[in-house]
Design an enzyme around this catalytic site. Sequence first.
Site, PDB file in Angstrom:
ATOM      1  N   GLU A  18      -1.988  -6.315 -31.352  1.00 13.41           N
ATOM      2  CA  GLU A  18      -3.124  -7.061 -31.875  1.00 13.41           C
ATOM      3  C   GLU A  18      -2.777  -7.770 -33.169  1.00 13.41           C
ATOM      4  O   GLU A  18      -1.950  -7.319 -33.949  1.00 13.41           O
ATOM      5  CB  GLU A  18      -4.376  -6.209 -32.082  1.00 13.41           C
ATOM      6  CG  GLU A  18      -4.240  -4.733 -32.133  1.00 13.41           C
ATOM      7  CD  GLU A  18      -5.583  -4.057 -32.425  1.00 13.41           C
ATOM      8  OE1 GLU A  18      -5.857  -3.111 -31.707  1.00 13.41           O
ATOM      9  OE2 GLU A  18      -6.312  -4.443 -33.351  1.00 13.41           O
TER      10      GLU A  18
ATOM     11  N   CYS B 288      -6.090  -2.496 -38.214  1.00 15.56           N
ATOM     12  CA  CYS B 288      -5.115  -2.444 -37.135  1.00 15.56           C
ATOM     13  C   CYS B 288      -5.461  -1.324 -36.167  1.00 15.56           C
ATOM     14  O   CYS B 288      -5.919  -0.262 -36.546  1.00 15.56           O
ATOM     15  CB  CYS B 288      -3.711  -2.246 -37.713  1.00 15.56           C
ATOM     16  SG  CYS B 288      -3.506  -0.711 -38.631  1.00 15.56           S
TER      17      CYS B 288
HETATM   18  S1  SF4 Z   1      -1.510   2.684 -41.716  1.00 16.07           S
HETATM   19 FE1  SF4 Z   1      -0.033   4.282 -41.162  1.00 16.07          FE
HETATM   20  S2  SF4 Z   1      -0.550   4.895 -39.055  1.00 16.07           S
HETATM   21 FE2  SF4 Z   1      -1.570   2.911 -39.480  1.00 16.07          FE
HETATM   22  S3  SF4 Z   1      -0.173   1.374 -38.678  1.00 16.07           S
HETATM   23 FE3  SF4 Z   1       0.268   1.598 -40.867  1.00 16.07          FE
HETATM   24  S4  SF4 Z   1       1.904   3.160 -40.942  1.00 16.07           S
HETATM   25 FE4  SF4 Z   1       0.983   3.269 -38.915  1.00 16.07          FE
END
Ligand code: SF4
Length: 344
Positions: A101, A336
């Site tokens: 995404e 995300c």
């Molecule tokens: S915040 Fe942490 S768990 Fe989420 S995508 Fe980034 S590295 Fe991965």
Amino acid sequence: MFNEQLSHDIMKKEDICSMTASELEAFAETLGEESYRGGQIFQWLHKRGAIRFSDMTNLPADFRQKLAEAAEIRFLTPIKRIAAKDSEKLLFKTADGFFAESVRINRGYGAAVCVSSQSGCKMGCRFCASAKSGLSANLTAGEIAAQVYAFERVSTVIVMGMGEPFDNYGATTRFLDVINDKRGMGLGARHVTVSTCGLTDKIIEFAENRSQTNLAVSLHAPNDGVRRMIMPVAARYPMNRLLDACKRYSIMTGRRVTYEYVLIKDLNDGNEHARELALKLRGSLCHVNILKLNDAGNDYKPSDKNVEKRFVSVLERYGVPVTIRKSAGADINAACGQLRAAKL
Ligand code: SF4
């Protein structure tokens, strides 16, 4: 079984979209053509949006035939689009059936696009939707680039969507080569930011090889105790090592490090947290981005507005540059992993 695997490996076609221009030049030579043909293929793929070898009309027909036998153009299929006034989010499916995404956020002079480097993520940050179903697959350089090409008027790229880019380091750096190349998109390295949750070993390697590319670090805590509560990676890389590596990055590249800090109610948003963070960062070449917590379906709550302001004023008092990031994508679930989580 062995023969099946062997024949699969023999038949496996080259992922041509993930090759850099110089790799494509060498590849053209292995197919009996002059190297400049590789540059032409690169242009077709990364500037002119070709999705079939038959689109590449300035290549000889027999060479296009050879290409089709030896290589494949792997593209992403957009399967969901959510648009709001100043932002747009796309969910893609890869040729292997994994999700990626990306989000475009309009800025007056162009658009910033945030891309995924992996489908899912194994880093396990507790506040993050991408962590929920773990890592499904590494995305290829071509698949990361295809997310950028899906949007128009892109002026900035941020590798901060699903995944940990330094956990897919080879594809990420190859992607940087591809979008930097003037024969393709030609996006200057200074317009690209790669964000890590703190894979400290890779930070120095990154500084050595990518001195013009910006680095962001998801910090989210002023000390190891708090950080370990929300980010398992903190157990592997203590904060003093992480901050030392970031300072070395700045010395080696002359570039500031952006620290991302998501404020979580009653967890990392106290005055004492702000002070501790300020004391660790002041004097270094850095900028702190304060982020609003997105809803990832867990128990964490965003901090109140007045707490946010107080946190910022403490950092400012210590001379640490800080910005509250407007959450331009909140209305489209820009955090995300949210769309993928819904699909899974
Ligand atoms: S915040 Fe942490 S768990 Fe989420 S995508 Fe980034 S590295 Fe991965």
